[in-house]
Enzyme design. Structure first.
Site, PDB file in Angstrom:
ATOM      1  N   GLU A 127       0.889  -1.299   0.055  1.00  0.00           N
ATOM      2  CA  GLU A 127      -0.111  -0.151  -0.070  1.00  0.00           C
ATOM      3  C   GLU A 127       0.873   1.124  -0.073  1.00  0.00           C
ATOM      4  O   GLU A 127       1.954   1.105   0.528  1.00  0.00           O
ATOM      5  CB  GLU A 127      -0.928   0.080   1.187  1.00  0.00           C
ATOM      6  CG  GLU A 127      -1.653  -1.285   1.456  1.00  0.00           C
ATOM      7  CD  GLU A 127      -2.109  -1.124   2.722  1.00  0.00           C
ATOM      8  OE1 GLU A 127      -2.505  -0.385   3.341  1.00  0.00           O
ATOM      9  OE2 GLU A 127      -2.843  -2.371   3.087  1.00  0.00           O
ATOM     10  N   LYS A 129       2.483   4.506   1.425  1.00  0.00           N
ATOM     11  CA  LYS A 129       2.519   5.091   2.837  1.00  0.00           C
ATOM     12  C   LYS A 129       2.465   6.763   2.588  1.00  0.00           C
ATOM     13  O   LYS A 129       3.157   7.385   2.054  1.00  0.00           O
ATOM     14  CB  LYS A 129       4.092   4.629   3.213  1.00  0.00           C
ATOM     15  CG  LYS A 129       4.360   5.263   4.762  1.00  0.00           C
ATOM     16  CD  LYS A 129       5.907   4.855   5.131  1.00  0.00           C
ATOM     17  CE  LYS A 129       5.690   4.888   6.804  1.00  0.00           C
ATOM     18  NZ  LYS A 129       5.461   6.354   7.335  1.00  0.00           N
ATOM     19  N   ASP A 131       2.079  10.167   3.609  1.00  0.00           N
ATOM     20  CA  ASP A 131       2.769  10.989   4.438  1.00  0.00           C
ATOM     21  C   ASP A 131       2.090  12.285   4.903  1.00  0.00           C
ATOM     22  O   ASP A 131       1.806  13.224   4.554  1.00  0.00           O
ATOM     23  CB  ASP A 131       3.860  11.850   3.679  1.00  0.00           C
ATOM     24  CG  ASP A 131       4.884  12.294   4.446  1.00  0.00           C
ATOM     25  OD1 ASP A 131       5.205  11.786   5.631  1.00  0.00           O
ATOM     26  OD2 ASP A 131       5.879  12.941   4.109  1.00  0.00           O
ATOM     27  N   TYR A 238      -6.509   2.920   6.336  1.00  0.00           N
ATOM     28  CA  TYR A 238      -5.774   1.507   5.934  1.00  0.00           C
ATOM     29  C   TYR A 238      -5.866   0.445   6.891  1.00  0.00           C
ATOM     30  O   TYR A 238      -5.337  -0.432   6.838  1.00  0.00           O
ATOM     31  CB  TYR A 238      -4.229   1.793   5.723  1.00  0.00           C
ATOM     32  CG  TYR A 238      -3.801   2.572   6.582  1.00  0.00           C
ATOM     33  CD1 TYR A 238      -3.589   2.086   7.868  1.00  0.00           C
ATOM     34  CD2 TYR A 238      -3.387   3.981   6.435  1.00  0.00           C
ATOM     35  CE1 TYR A 238      -2.701   2.824   9.212  1.00  0.00           C
ATOM     36  CE2 TYR A 238      -2.678   4.655   7.494  1.00  0.00           C
ATOM     37  CZ  TYR A 238      -2.462   4.209   8.924  1.00  0.00           C
ATOM     38  OH  TYR A 238      -1.771   4.907   9.752  1.00  0.00           O
ATOM     39  N   LYS A 326      11.099   2.584   2.319  1.00  0.00           N
ATOM     40  CA  LYS A 326      11.091   4.180   2.210  1.00  0.00           C
ATOM     41  C   LYS A 326      11.835   4.266   0.756  1.00  0.00           C
ATOM     42  O   LYS A 326      12.780   3.744   0.535  1.00  0.00           O
ATOM     43  CB  LYS A 326      11.867   5.021   3.214  1.00  0.00           C
ATOM     44  CG  LYS A 326      11.028   4.890   4.690  1.00  0.00           C
ATOM     45  CD  LYS A 326       9.893   5.560   4.521  1.00  0.00           C
ATOM     46  CE  LYS A 326       9.765   6.237   5.824  1.00  0.00           C
ATOM     47  NZ  LYS A 326      10.696   7.198   6.500  1.00  0.00           N
ATOM     48  N   CYS A 420      30.620  38.138  15.499  1.00  0.00           N
ATOM     49  CA  CYS A 420      29.447  37.504  15.473  1.00  0.00           C
ATOM     50  C   CYS A 420      28.274  38.474  14.582  1.00  0.00           C
ATOM     51  O   CYS A 420      28.273  39.632  14.804  1.00  0.00           O
ATOM     52  CB  CYS A 420      28.707  37.500  16.953  1.00  0.00           C
ATOM     53  SG  CYS A 420      27.166  36.990  17.077  1.00  0.00           S
ATOM     54  N   CYS A 423      25.757  40.236  17.261  1.00  0.00           N
ATOM     55  CA  CYS A 423      26.146  41.082  18.446  1.00  0.00           C
ATOM     56  C   CYS A 423      27.526  41.851  18.102  1.00  0.00           C
ATOM     57  O   CYS A 423      27.870  42.706  18.871  1.00  0.00           O
ATOM     58  CB  CYS A 423      26.145  40.463  19.621  1.00  0.00           C
ATOM     59  SG  CYS A 423      27.520  39.430  19.984  1.00  0.00           S
ATOM     60  N   CYS A 436      30.525  32.634  19.237  1.00  0.00           N
ATOM     61  CA  CYS A 436      30.591  33.949  19.471  1.00  0.00           C
ATOM     62  C   CYS A 436      30.564  34.126  20.816  1.00  0.00           C
ATOM     63  O   CYS A 436      29.990  33.079  21.809  1.00  0.00           O
ATOM     64  CB  CYS A 436      28.845  34.410  19.234  1.00  0.00           C
ATOM     65  SG  CYS A 436      28.442  36.053  20.436  1.00  0.00           S
ATOM     66  N   CYS A 441      24.569  37.872  24.019  1.00  0.00           N
ATOM     67  CA  CYS A 441      24.310  38.053  22.376  1.00  0.00           C
ATOM     68  C   CYS A 441      22.864  37.870  22.216  1.00  0.00           C
ATOM     69  O   CYS A 441      22.269  36.748  22.606  1.00  0.00           O
ATOM     70  CB  CYS A 441      25.015  37.201  21.698  1.00  0.00           C
ATOM     71  SG  CYS A 441      24.567  36.776  20.055  1.00  0.00           S
TER      72      CYS A 441
HETATM   73  S1  IVH Z   1      -0.500   0.442   8.896  1.00  0.00           S
HETATM   74  C1  IVH Z   1       1.487  -0.500  13.520  1.00  0.00           C
HETATM   75  N1  IVH Z   1      -0.343   1.725   6.527  1.00  0.00           N
HETATM   76  O1  IVH Z   1       3.010   5.278   8.736  1.00  0.00           O
HETATM   77  C2  IVH Z   1       1.300   0.445  12.462  1.00  0.00           C
HETATM   78  N2  IVH Z   1       0.598   2.899   8.144  1.00  0.00           N
HETATM   79  O2  IVH Z   1       5.385   4.797  10.212  1.00  0.00           O
HETATM   80  C3  IVH Z   1       0.468   0.046  11.278  1.00  0.00           C
HETATM   81  N3  IVH Z   1       1.124   5.101   7.727  1.00  0.00           N
HETATM   82  O3  IVH Z   1       2.058   5.383  12.228  1.00  0.00           O
HETATM   83  C4  IVH Z   1       0.345   1.097  10.443  1.00  0.00           C
HETATM   84  N4  IVH Z   1       0.554   4.977   5.344  1.00  0.00           N
HETATM   85  O4  IVH Z   1       0.701   6.684  10.526  1.00  0.00           O
HETATM   86  C5  IVH Z   1      -0.006   1.553   7.897  1.00  0.00           C
HETATM   87  N5  IVH Z   1      -0.595   2.480   4.274  1.00  0.00           N
HETATM   88  C6  IVH Z   1      -0.558   2.635   5.684  1.00  0.00           C
HETATM   89  C7  IVH Z   1       0.212   3.580   6.015  1.00  0.00           C
HETATM   90  C8  IVH Z   1       0.768   3.928   7.402  1.00  0.00           C
HETATM   91  C9  IVH Z   1       0.909   5.655   6.350  1.00  0.00           C
HETATM   92  C10 IVH Z   1       1.559   5.738   8.777  1.00  0.00           C
HETATM   93  C11 IVH Z   1       0.991   5.560   9.780  1.00  0.00           C
HETATM   94  C12 IVH Z   1       1.950   4.829  10.773  1.00  0.00           C
HETATM   95  C13 IVH Z   1       3.288   5.427  10.133  1.00  0.00           C
HETATM   96  C14 IVH Z   1       4.332   4.225  10.686  1.00  0.00           C
END
Ligand code: IVH
Length: 677
Positions: A127, A129, A131, A238, A326, A420, A423, A436, A441
């Site tokens: 899935e 991730k 942000d 999710y 990541k 500095c 100051c 400094c 300061c």
């Molecule tokens: S599952 C036990 N699925 O990433 C934690 N997390 O770095 C299970 N996040 O705290 C999380 N997309 O806030 C899951 N598709 C996704 C996600 C996701 C973003 C975030 C979530 C989690 C953090 C962990």
């Protein structure tokens, strides 16, 4: 006595009548559009048209304070205005995920899971991730009852009023819904909205948000839900934290259920069943993710079977059945326009790269730290160079490469200033950095106050960089101790400081007086002392007085304290200006510790929680209570509204009933041990 002529008064009257009428008209319109939006989900005007109305009303109320009232839509959205967020304890802790950046480690993860499965078939979902900001929603009989942020994983902030303003979060679920279900997801600011919001903020003379995640976090933590509403947040879900009744068998079924109930889920969910197919899915997601509405920083690979998930469980931090892959941060090319100098709280001069603004990994970068002069010379970075910028961990930008081939000879070699920039005092070399030498300061004073008030120290909410600057410029803060003599009247003279902000600030300051000793120790800014060593010092000495009179030898007997630290602590307590600061803080009645306090918390896993123990437990009550205290929690004797958790052993009686009545989180010993890690 001078009398004002009648003419301006009349004009004033006319204007005031007009304002009254317009305010009433605006309030009526806004209430109507609120109803259409929240109750009927049928908005007739766009978000920005709505914002324009709201802004006009807010401006009028500011210009005519006599017309403001607590029922105004500028103060609430579909609910009462908030004074502060109530803590909300999660039914099941919200954990984080283990991270990896390499396909090899991802393979190892799949192999590990296969071993744990001992021959049973395994299947994974991949899935995006997202942000954003993690959110937990509790639906009872299908109705949204509570929304909470992740907080420290155990307790978050109750942000229900704000979440109610997010347009794609249903207030009511439909279909076959469990009596109680707690769903989890991510609140985010759509990429397109982020760009637009920053343009608007720029026009309004407000600083831009650094990235969509920060903007989402800032928006969800607004005390005034109408601000949250104006930010056009979205959410995606999710997972499920807790759920009554029959559970689905797989993660895919769980996602399908979420979708059926009306909750938004990710538009693309890929799959894999072995090392190769999981890696391929993760690569495919990388190609797809730039088209998603939200910012992503990776893919989450999850074992699909919920039975196996339960069986494999978690480590203290993260589940064994999932991993976050990541993606490598993006890089972008830009020009280094200048190198300026920032003065830190201990006087260290840090060179900062001023860049031609460039969009990278979801936000605009215009500055990057260069650490120190040696690094600049080692990398041969020159003013005017074309450089490659990358955001480490997506937030802090760094210059990773210089395009030397693009030089035309006009580039300038950087030299550290001899004085500095704040100051004018002389600077001296200290290891690789320059400092400094003037402790008064202005820049250092600002940084020291910011550090003292920060989250990792005294946690004075609202007293951040901007306000500290304002207070220092206004002459109201000359040292840390001045925080405790700030007067409401003086605050109200500051620009952008209203009654409410002033009250909030004063309340936050008041609250900080009783902060734990380690927070004060960290906040004092003793060189080389951070959170861990501050906690260890508080544990060992219990009071500032005991610490201030100790010897270097005694300090060295503490595990986390090395020679440089021990000397620094000792030296700090010898300096008259530091002793004077301590005396002022003592007079301000800050918590200087008590000689016979029990051991301080060594971890903050349970910080903010208040426990009641009941029934027969496998350990003595005192032992259990000590564990809770060590993790930062409190233990009390009877169940009240303040109680956050009840630990129920066998044959629990009336306390259990009362806790149920009050909706307090109830744990058995197994759940308790899990929570404590
Ligand atoms: S599952 C036990 N699925 O990433 C934690 N997390 O770095 C299970 N996040 O705290 C999380 N997309 O806030 C899951 N598709 C996704 C996600 C996701 C973003 C975030 C979530 C989690 C953090 C962990």
């Amino acid at each position: 006595m001078l009398k004002p002529s009648s003419e301006p008064l009349e004009l004033f009257d006319q204007e005031s009548t007009r304002a009254t009428a317009r305010v009433e008209d605006l309030r009526e319109q806004i209430e109507k559009h609120n109803r259409l939006y929240y109750e009927h989900a049928m908005p007739e005007i766009s978000d920005s048209e709505f914002d324009t109305l709201l802004r006009e009303l807010a401006d009028l109320e500011k210009a005519h304070p006599e017309l403001a009232n607590d029922d105004s839509p500028t103060r609430k959205v579909g609910g009462k205005p908030l004074e502060e967020f109530a803590p909300s304890t999660h039914i099941v802790p919200m954990q984080s995920l283990d991270n990896t950046y390499s396909p090899e480690e991802l393979r190892e993860f799949v192999t590990r899971v296969r071993k744990l499965a001992e021959g049973r078939p395994i299947h994974f979902t991949v899935e995006p991730k997202v942000d954003g900001v993690a959110i937990s929603l509790l639906y009872e009989k299908g109705r949204l009852m509570r929304a909470a942020t992740r907080g420290d994983g155990v307790t978050g902030d109750d942000v229900t009023q704000n979440v109610l303003t997010i347009s794609n979060i249903p207030h009511k679920l439909h279909g076959q819904i469990p009596a109680e279900v707690e769903v989890r997801g991510e609140v985010y600011l759509p990429k397109a909205v982020f760009a637009q919001l920053n343009t608007e903020r720029d026009e309004d003379g407000l600083p831009p948000f650094a990235n969509p995640r920060n903007a989402a976090a800032g928006s969800i933590k607004q005390l005034d839900p109408s601000i949250t509403a104006s930010r056009r947040l979205s959410a995606v879900f999710y997972g499920i934290g807790a759920w009554t009744g029959e559970q689905p068998a797989t993660g895919r079924e769980m996602l399908a259920a979420l979708q059926k109930w009306g909750l938004p889920i990710s538009e693309r969910i890929l799959e894999g069943s072995d090392e190769d197919s999981v890696n391929a899915a993760v690569q495919q997601m990388d190609a797809l993710r730039h088209d998603f509405a939200y910012e992503t920083d990776g893919a989450v690979v999850k074992l699909d079977s919920l039975t196996l998930r339960r069986e494999f469980g978690s480590t203290a931090k993260a589940p064994r059945w999932a991993i976050a892959y990541k993606y490598e941060p993006e890089r972008a090319e830009t020009k280094l326009l200048d190198i300026t100098i920032q003065v830190g709280r201990t006087g260290t001069l840090t060179p900062v790269a001023e860049l031609e603004p460039i969009f990278v990994s979801g936000s605009t970068v215009s500055r990057a730290t260069l650490h120190n002069a040696e690094e600049i010379h080692r990398k041969d970075i020159r003013i005017g160079d074309t450089v490659l910028v990358e955001k480490a961990g997506e937030v802090i930008p760094a210059i990773v490469e210089v395009r030397k081939g693009l030089r035309n000879g006009s580039e300038l070699i950087f030299e550290m200033p001899k004085q500095c920039p704040s100051c004018g005092s002389f600077v001296s070399k200290d290891g690789v950095s320059w400092k400094c030498t003037n402790p008064s300061c202005g820049a250092q004073v600002r940084r020291r106050i910011e550090h003292f008030a920060s989250k990792q120290a005294m946690n004075v909410e609202g007293l951040g960089e901007a306000l500290v600057s304002q207070l220092v410029d206004a002459g109201l803060l000359k040292s840390i101790a001045d925080i405790y003599t700030l007067q409401r009247e003086a605050l109200l003279h500051l620009e952008r400081m209203g009654e409410r902000s002033a009250s909030n600030l004063l309340a936050a300051i008041e609250e900080s007086r009783s902060c734990s000793l380690w927070r004060l120790l960290n906040g004092l800014g003793i060189p080389h002392i951070g959170i861990t060593s501050a906690r260890d010092l508080a544990n060992r000495f219990h009071t500032i007085d005991a610490l201030s009179t100790t010897t270097v030898e005694t300090l060295l007997s503490i595990h986390s304290i090395g020679e440089i630290m021990a000397m620094a602590i000792h030296a700090w307590f010898q300096k008259p200006e530091n002793l004077a600061l301590l005396e002022s803080l003592r007079a301000a009645k800050l918590n200087f510790g008590e000689a016979d306090t029990p051991t301080e918390a060594t971890s903050n896993r349970l910080e903010g929680t208040i426990w009641v123990l009941t029934g027969t437990l496998s350990q003595s009550r005192e032992e259990v209570a000590e564990t809770i205290r060590l993790l930062g929690g409190k233990v009390t004797g009877s169940v009240s509204k303040k109680t956050t958790h009840l630990l129920a052993g066998e044959d629990a009686g009336s306390k259990l009933d009362k806790a149920r009545e009050l909706g307090i989180s109830i744990l058995d010993e197994t759940a308790f041990r899990q929570l404590c890690g």
